[in-house]
Design an enzyme around this catalytic site. Structure first.
Site, PDB file in Angstrom:
ATOM      1  CD  GLN A 257      -3.013  -1.167   2.090  1.00  0.00           C
ATOM      2  OE1 GLN A 257      -3.354  -0.293   3.135  1.00  0.00           O
ATOM      3  NE2 GLN A 257      -3.125  -2.244   2.561  1.00  0.00           N
ATOM      4  CG  PHE A 379      13.404   7.357   8.136  1.00  0.00           C
ATOM      5  CD1 PHE A 379      12.132   6.875   7.682  1.00  0.00           C
ATOM      6  CD2 PHE A 379      13.740   7.052   7.413  1.00  0.00           C
ATOM      7  CE1 PHE A 379      10.854   6.913   6.690  1.00  0.00           C
ATOM      8  CE2 PHE A 379      13.218   6.805   5.926  1.00  0.00           C
ATOM      9  CZ  PHE A 379      11.824   6.472   5.569  1.00  0.00           C
ATOM     10  CG  ASP A 446       0.685  -8.111   7.905  1.00  0.00           C
ATOM     11  OD1 ASP A 446       1.175  -8.943   7.501  1.00  0.00           O
ATOM     12  OD2 ASP A 446       1.172  -6.385   7.219  1.00  0.00           O
TER      13      ASP A 446
END
Length: 577
Positions: A257, A379, A446
């Site tokens: 996605q 990050f 997931d």
């Protein structure tokens, strides 16, 4: 014959005229964007540029493509800014360096004024969103009560154990011997931007106030934790994610996605997941787990849940209201992304990008009219400086409509895992149990892989990345997520005691989560049914552990990781059971 020749000549003249008209129109189309830029520049310099830039259409060339590179070069030459080449090494380009773009637009803008403006915009947008909100007085009362509970939780002895002594091998970076992380040692001037007061850390004097918060976060990573308890840099970094000026945007390659990589004026970067569902929407019952939406509010809630559980293995995440035209379309140099922008029939700005699932006009992301919510995850350090190893989750699902994984058909599967490195010694298997409990509380199915920092070998924590498919169903508890725990019947004593504490009324998990999430700019992040579902699932986890203790004995199930806290270099091998 003469008539035919005359008609032929007239036809050639007609073709020539059409060709000339086409050339003229082509030249005019090329000149039109430049004229519009010149007009826009003169108007902005005269009256100041504000508001929505929705007048631009996808037929235009992005205003920054033509002149952005010279402007970036000029900005890089300004005194006080670090060298761009060395700073690129300090960011994680997620295994795809070519897909990520550094800052190309470093206008000299007063940072504090820009931050205050964005905070005001976010507060205004939050006030206008009436979804799931209670009365203002009720919300304030809950915030005060939750704040006292959260503070009391973090003052509890279970949240104050000391780490073992950290050697150089236990810190991700040894700054005093690594010139790439010390701007002054590389002949660079101080960083710009305000940061909070410097704290004591294993990095020593190299962790100075001159570093931006994203770098201070990287510096604090060690063998045992992604960030320390009560670290003021994390709060400052969350504020940066909301207020820093976005200078560049690019699509992240890979993944199913759409995700965007956003670069900030202080050279920090974050992964942006845009809003795809409202808070009230549940995952459709006919959706497979591997085709479910990735939710921005799930990423935000996962960070707060991870911190309340005292795992501290999720990178900092904050919600932000983004202007799709000014902060995405107008600053991106990714033409593939820019070409997908359009105006919907409702006169809203939309885009869809490129990805495997849900990247089409029918699944476009639309603003109101050009404002869109999203999560921004800080990050981790660049892979060139801090390599990470990717591990296949032993309890990975089949990701197939009909096939089942081995663990789904073999009840003794854990016995095989216990004999396989790195699960045959150290804390890795217990860390998998932590991750299992974390995923079950969120309803996240997931979890196909996980990562660790390569420097620390097998004796380190698991990084809990990519939590966007959590909090999809509050009305259903997916017990298959707990299979690793039911098969292995192992848990850390610290985790077990904290789960018991969070089940008490004074430290109720749902109340703590509600208060913690109120700190985010996009609050409320979760609706009440999701909060109540966490309490229900917590009771189910404790029941599974109680059944395990009754079957195998408490001392065989709960492994003491609190007494003495030995260095992870000297952990004994797991006993086979």
């Amino acid at each position: 014959m003469k008539i035919i020749m005359i008609l032929f000549r007239k036809f050639r003249v007609l073709i020539l005229m059409v060709f000339l008209v086409a050339c003229t129109m082509h030249i005019m189309i090329d000149l039109l964007p430049k004229l519009e830029k010149r007009a826009a520049g003169s108007s902005s310099s005269a009256g100041g540029g504000g508001g929505c830039s929705c007048a631009h259409t996808p037929g235009e060339e992005p205003r920054s493509w033509a002149k952005q590179r010279p402007r970036a070069a000029a900005a890089a030459a300004e005194p006080g800014w670090p060298n761009k080449h060395s700073l690129r090494l300090l960011q994680d380009f997620s295994n795809e360096p070519n897909s990520n773009l550094t800052s190309h637009s470093l206008e000299k803008v007063t940072e504090r004024a820009e931050s205050e403006k964005r905070v005001r915009q976010l507060q205004l947008g939050s006030e206008e969103r009436g979804l799931m909100r209670d009365t203002a007085s009720g919300q304030k009362q809950r915030a005060v009560q939750g704040s006292s509970r959260l503070k009391a939780l973090y003052e509890h002895p279970l949240y104050k154990p000391d780490l073992p002594h950290l050697s150089e091998d236990d810190s991700l970076f040894n700054l005093n011997s690594d010139v790439r992380f010390y701007p002054k040692a590389a002949g660079q001037q101080e960083w710009q931007g305000n940061v909070e007061e410097e704290e004591d850390s294993p990095a020593g004097e190299a962790t100075g106030e001159s570093y931006p918060n994203w770098l201070r976060f990287h510096i604090g990573i060690n063998r045992y934790e992604l960030y320390s308890r009560h670290n003021p840099v994390i709060g400052a970094l969350l504020k940066d994610l909301v207020s820093q000026k976005i200078t560049s945007v690019a699509m992240k390659s890979g993944g199913t996605q759409l995700k965007l990589i956003m670069s900030f004026q202080n050279y920090g970067q974050a992964l942006f997941k845009p809003m795809k569902q409202t808070r009230e929407q549940e995952t459709p019952p006919d959706f497979f787990y591997f085709s479910d939406f990735e939710r921005h509010n799930a990423e935000i809630a996962a960070f707060h849940l991870d911190r309340i559980l005292d795992f501290r293995r999720v990178p900092p995440v904050a919600g932000r209201l983004v202007n799709m035209t000014q902060e995405i379309r107008d600053v991106t140099r990714d033409k593939k992304l820019w070409r997908t922008f359009f105006v919907s029939p409702a006169n809203n700005i939309c885009f869809y990008g490129e990805c495997s699932y849900y990247c089409s006009t029918e699944h476009a992301l639309c603003g109101k009219p050009d404002q869109i919510e999203g999560s921004l995850a800080a990050f981790l350090p660049d892979l060139a400086l801090a390599k990470r190893k990717t591990w296949r989750n032993p309890w990975r699902r089949s990701y197939h409509k009909r096939k089942k994984a081995e663990w789904e058909v073999d009840q003794d599967y854990c016995d095989e895992v216990k004999q396989t490195p790195p699960y045959d010694r150290g804390t890795r298997l217990l860390d998998i149990m932590d991750m299992t409990i974390f995923d079950f509380l969120m309803g996240n199915m997931d979890r196909h892989h996980y990562e660790t920092f390569e420097k620390f070998g097998n004796e380190t924590f698991i990084i809990h990345l990519d939590n966007g498919r959590g909090f999809g169903k509050h009305s259903h508890d997916e017990m298959s997520i707990l299979v690793p725990l039911t098969q292995c019947c192992r848990v850390k004593r610290s985790t077990y005691l904290r789960l018991q504490l969070l089940a008490k009324e004074d430290f109720k998990l749902s109340s703590l989560m509600e208060e913690s999430l109120l700190q985010d700019q996009l609050a409320p992040i979760l609706i009440r049914p999701h909060l109540e579902a966490m309490d229900r699932r917590l009771r189910l986890v404790l029941k599974v552990l109680a059944d395990c203790a009754e079957k195998e004995g408490f001392l065989s199930v709960v492994e003491n990781d609190l007494e003495g806290q030995p260095s992870s270099h000297h952990h004994q091998a797991h006993r086979g059971r």
